[in-house]
Design a protein around this motif. Structure first.
Motif, PDB file in Angstrom:
ATOM      1  N   LYS A   1       0.819  -1.214   0.000  1.00  0.00           N
ATOM      2  CA  LYS A   1       0.000   0.000   0.000  1.00  0.00           C
ATOM      3  C   LYS A   1       0.848   1.256   0.000  1.00  0.00           C
ATOM      4  O   LYS A   1       1.847   1.337   0.707  1.00  0.00           O
ATOM      5  CB  LYS A   1      -0.880   0.003   1.253  1.00  0.00           C
ATOM      6  CG  LYS A   1      -2.335   0.031   0.900  1.00  0.00           C
ATOM      7  CD  LYS A   1      -3.213   0.150   2.106  1.00  0.00           C
ATOM      8  CE  LYS A   1      -4.648  -0.146   1.688  1.00  0.00           C
ATOM      9  NZ  LYS A   1      -5.555  -0.294   2.777  1.00  0.00           N
ATOM     10  N   CYS A   2       0.447   2.232  -0.793  1.00  0.00           N
ATOM     11  CA  CYS A   2       1.077   3.541  -0.764  1.00  0.00           C
ATOM     12  C   CYS A   2       0.568   4.312   0.459  1.00  0.00           C
ATOM     13  O   CYS A   2      -0.471   3.974   1.018  1.00  0.00           O
ATOM     14  CB  CYS A   2       0.720   4.294  -2.046  1.00  0.00           C
ATOM     15  SG  CYS A   2       1.456   5.943  -2.130  1.00  0.00           S
ATOM     16  N   HIS A   3       1.277   5.353   0.821  1.00  0.00           N
ATOM     17  CA  HIS A   3       0.852   6.182   1.953  1.00  0.00           C
ATOM     18  C   HIS A   3      -0.516   6.818   1.712  1.00  0.00           C
ATOM     19  O   HIS A   3      -1.218   7.150   2.655  1.00  0.00           O
ATOM     20  CB  HIS A   3       1.881   7.295   2.220  1.00  0.00           C
ATOM     21  CG  HIS A   3       3.198   6.765   2.675  1.00  0.00           C
ATOM     22  ND1 HIS A   3       3.963   5.940   1.877  1.00  0.00           N
ATOM     23  CD2 HIS A   3       3.871   6.911   3.836  1.00  0.00           C
ATOM     24  CE1 HIS A   3       5.056   5.614   2.531  1.00  0.00           C
ATOM     25  NE2 HIS A   3       5.029   6.191   3.728  1.00  0.00           N
ATOM     26  N   CYS A   4      -0.876   6.999   0.442  1.00  0.00           N
ATOM     27  CA  CYS A   4      -2.172   7.627   0.131  1.00  0.00           C
ATOM     28  C   CYS A   4      -3.293   6.602   0.168  1.00  0.00           C
ATOM     29  O   CYS A   4      -4.456   6.947   0.010  1.00  0.00           O
ATOM     30  CB  CYS A   4      -2.133   8.279  -1.252  1.00  0.00           C
ATOM     31  SG  CYS A   4      -2.204   7.107  -2.619  1.00  0.00           S
ATOM     32  N   GLY A   5      -2.943   5.326   0.318  1.00  0.00           N
ATOM     33  CA  GLY A   5      -3.974   4.294   0.373  1.00  0.00           C
ATOM     34  C   GLY A   5      -4.091   3.478  -0.901  1.00  0.00           C
ATOM     35  O   GLY A   5      -4.748   2.448  -0.930  1.00  0.00           O
ATOM     36  N   TYR A   6      -3.427   3.907  -1.972  1.00  0.00           N
ATOM     37  CA  TYR A   6      -3.500   3.139  -3.219  1.00  0.00           C
ATOM     38  C   TYR A   6      -2.846   1.770  -3.037  1.00  0.00           C
ATOM     39  O   TYR A   6      -1.753   1.661  -2.476  1.00  0.00           O
ATOM     40  CB  TYR A   6      -2.809   3.898  -4.365  1.00  0.00           C
ATOM     41  CG  TYR A   6      -2.821   3.112  -5.644  1.00  0.00           C
ATOM     42  CD1 TYR A   6      -3.979   3.036  -6.409  1.00  0.00           C
ATOM     43  CD2 TYR A   6      -1.706   2.400  -6.057  1.00  0.00           C
ATOM     44  CE1 TYR A   6      -4.018   2.279  -7.558  1.00  0.00           C
ATOM     45  CE2 TYR A   6      -1.732   1.641  -7.213  1.00  0.00           C
ATOM     46  CZ  TYR A   6      -2.892   1.580  -7.959  1.00  0.00           C
ATOM     47  OH  TYR A   6      -2.921   0.813  -9.097  1.00  0.00           O
ATOM     48  N   LEU A   7      -3.523   0.730  -3.493  1.00  0.00           N
ATOM     49  CA  LEU A   7      -2.990  -0.625  -3.341  1.00  0.00           C
ATOM     50  C   LEU A   7      -2.289  -1.057  -4.634  1.00  0.00           C
ATOM     51  O   LEU A   7      -2.926  -1.205  -5.677  1.00  0.00           O
ATOM     52  CB  LEU A   7      -4.130  -1.599  -3.013  1.00  0.00           C
ATOM     53  CG  LEU A   7      -3.713  -3.042  -2.760  1.00  0.00           C
ATOM     54  CD1 LEU A   7      -2.870  -3.166  -1.485  1.00  0.00           C
ATOM     55  CD2 LEU A   7      -4.941  -3.953  -2.676  1.00  0.00           C
TER      56      LEU A   7
ATOM     57  N   GLN B   1       5.901   3.731  -9.112  1.00  0.00           N
ATOM     58  CA  GLN B   1       5.379   5.067  -8.837  1.00  0.00           C
ATOM     59  C   GLN B   1       3.869   4.996  -8.660  1.00  0.00           C
ATOM     60  O   GLN B   1       3.160   4.419  -9.490  1.00  0.00           O
ATOM     61  CB  GLN B   1       5.696   6.061  -9.964  1.00  0.00           C
ATOM     62  CG  GLN B   1       5.248   7.469  -9.567  1.00  0.00           C
ATOM     63  CD  GLN B   1       5.537   8.523 -10.601  1.00  0.00           C
ATOM     64  OE1 GLN B   1       5.478   8.270 -11.786  1.00  0.00           O
ATOM     65  NE2 GLN B   1       5.827   9.727 -10.136  1.00  0.00           N
ATOM     66  N   CYS B   2       3.407   5.556  -7.580  1.00  0.00           N
ATOM     67  CA  CYS B   2       1.969   5.533  -7.298  1.00  0.00           C
ATOM     68  C   CYS B   2       1.219   6.306  -8.382  1.00  0.00           C
ATOM     69  O   CYS B   2       1.522   7.472  -8.624  1.00  0.00           O
ATOM     70  CB  CYS B   2       1.688   6.130  -5.929  1.00  0.00           C
ATOM     71  SG  CYS B   2      -0.081   6.168  -5.575  1.00  0.00           S
ATOM     72  N   PRO B   3       0.247   5.641  -9.052  1.00  0.00           N
ATOM     73  CA  PRO B   3      -0.503   6.329 -10.109  1.00  0.00           C
ATOM     74  C   PRO B   3      -1.434   7.391  -9.555  1.00  0.00           C
ATOM     75  O   PRO B   3      -1.991   8.184 -10.301  1.00  0.00           O
ATOM     76  CB  PRO B   3      -1.309   5.206 -10.758  1.00  0.00           C
ATOM     77  CG  PRO B   3      -1.406   4.153  -9.737  1.00  0.00           C
ATOM     78  CD  PRO B   3      -0.173   4.251  -8.882  1.00  0.00           C
ATOM     79  N   ARG B   4      -1.583   7.409  -8.240  1.00  0.00           N
ATOM     80  CA  ARG B   4      -2.531   8.338  -7.639  1.00  0.00           C
ATOM     81  C   ARG B   4      -1.833   9.583  -7.098  1.00  0.00           C
ATOM     82  O   ARG B   4      -2.235  10.692  -7.363  1.00  0.00           O
ATOM     83  CB  ARG B   4      -3.269   7.611  -6.509  1.00  0.00           C
ATOM     84  CG  ARG B   4      -4.604   8.208  -6.209  1.00  0.00           C
ATOM     85  CD  ARG B   4      -5.511   7.229  -5.554  1.00  0.00           C
ATOM     86  NE  ARG B   4      -5.281   7.201  -4.123  1.00  0.00           N
ATOM     87  CZ  ARG B   4      -6.170   6.720  -3.256  1.00  0.00           C
ATOM     88  NH1 ARG B   4      -7.303   6.202  -3.681  1.00  0.00           N
ATOM     89  NH2 ARG B   4      -5.903   6.714  -1.988  1.00  0.00           N
ATOM     90  N   CYS B   5      -0.730   9.385  -6.337  1.00  0.00           N
ATOM     91  CA  CYS B   5      -0.115  10.563  -5.709  1.00  0.00           C
ATOM     92  C   CYS B   5       1.315  10.799  -6.198  1.00  0.00           C
ATOM     93  O   CYS B   5       1.919  11.807  -5.863  1.00  0.00           O
ATOM     94  CB  CYS B   5      -0.132  10.425  -4.189  1.00  0.00           C
ATOM     95  SG  CYS B   5       1.008   9.203  -3.555  1.00  0.00           S
ATOM     96  N   GLY B   6       1.873   9.863  -6.980  1.00  0.00           N
ATOM     97  CA  GLY B   6       3.186  10.083  -7.571  1.00  0.00           C
ATOM     98  C   GLY B   6       4.355   9.668  -6.698  1.00  0.00           C
ATOM     99  O   GLY B   6       5.520   9.836  -7.089  1.00  0.00           O
TER     100      GLY B   6
HETATM  101 ZN   LIG Z   1       0.002   7.098  -3.494  1.00  0.00          ZN
END
Ligand SMILES: [Zn+2]
Length: 199
Positions: free
Chosen positions: A4-10, A59-64
């Motif tokens: 999981k990313c820190h923003c919650g993206y899995l 790289q997180c597609p949501r927050c980078g």
């Molecule tokens: Zn993220």
């Protein structure tokens, strides 16, 4: 592998051609890697050693946010410079869709950009499986162009309608040279007459 990313993206790392994943090699290891590709006479062990020197980067597609695999089960994590405050990231991304691959989240996509040739998969199940709320009936799309996202959001009630969309989409993408393969499964069984391979 999932994390999981820190923003919650899995991140779900379970297939090839992932849009959020890359591989990095130390400059000091580059010659070895180069030789392993050029020289077909090296042993399998040498080849595997060269490949193992590559690290995975995500790289997180949501927050980078950037994650570099430390090869010890952990990651080195880097926050994009434009995000200074972690709290503002979560506020910002809470309002954004699950995946958006915005301008700053495309570092690891192909150098071909939107012209990278991707794939589509159609999967239809009559019944839902134990872990699902509804039966899986959708077309998965792996393209860098966002133009066809609407198809992957669609949930189908009719197999015929889904097949028709799949064929129409495959033909259109083939015409634009944006696709390398298309696959279709019904209840986990491959429907080979609907498989397409584009060279
Ligand atoms: Zn993220």
């Amino acid at each position: 592998m999932k994390f999981k990313c820190h923003c919650g993206y899995l991140f779900v790392n379970n297939t090839d051609f992932l849009r959020f994943k890359g591989h990095i090699t130390a400059d000091q290891d580059l010659e070895e890697l180069h030789n392993s590709v050029e020289n077909y006479h090296i042993s399998e062990k040498e080849y595997i050693n060269a490949l193992c020197n590559m690290r995975c980067i995500y790289q997180c597609p949501r927050c980078g946010m950037i994650f570099i695999d430390n090869d010890d089960g952990g990651f080195s994590v880097f926050v994009p410079a434009r995000y200074v405050d972690m709290n503002s990231i979560s506020e910002k991304v809470k309002k954004s869709p699950e995946e958006h691959y915005g301008e700053n989240c495309r570092l690891l996509q192909s150098a071909g950009g939107d012209m990278w040739r991707g794939w589509i998969y159609g999967e239809w199940y009559d019944e839902k499986r134990s872990w699902e709320d509804v039966p899986l009936r959708r077309i998965s799309i792996n393209l860098n162009s966002r133009e066809y996202d609407e198809y992957s959001k669609k949930h189908y009630d009719s197999l015929e309608e889904m097949k028709a969309d799949y064929i129409r989409l495959a033909d259109e993408l083939a015409q634009k040279n944006l696709i390398r393969s298309a696959r279709f499964w019904v209840n986990g069984k491959a429907v080979t007459e609907l498989f397409r391979e584009y060279s």
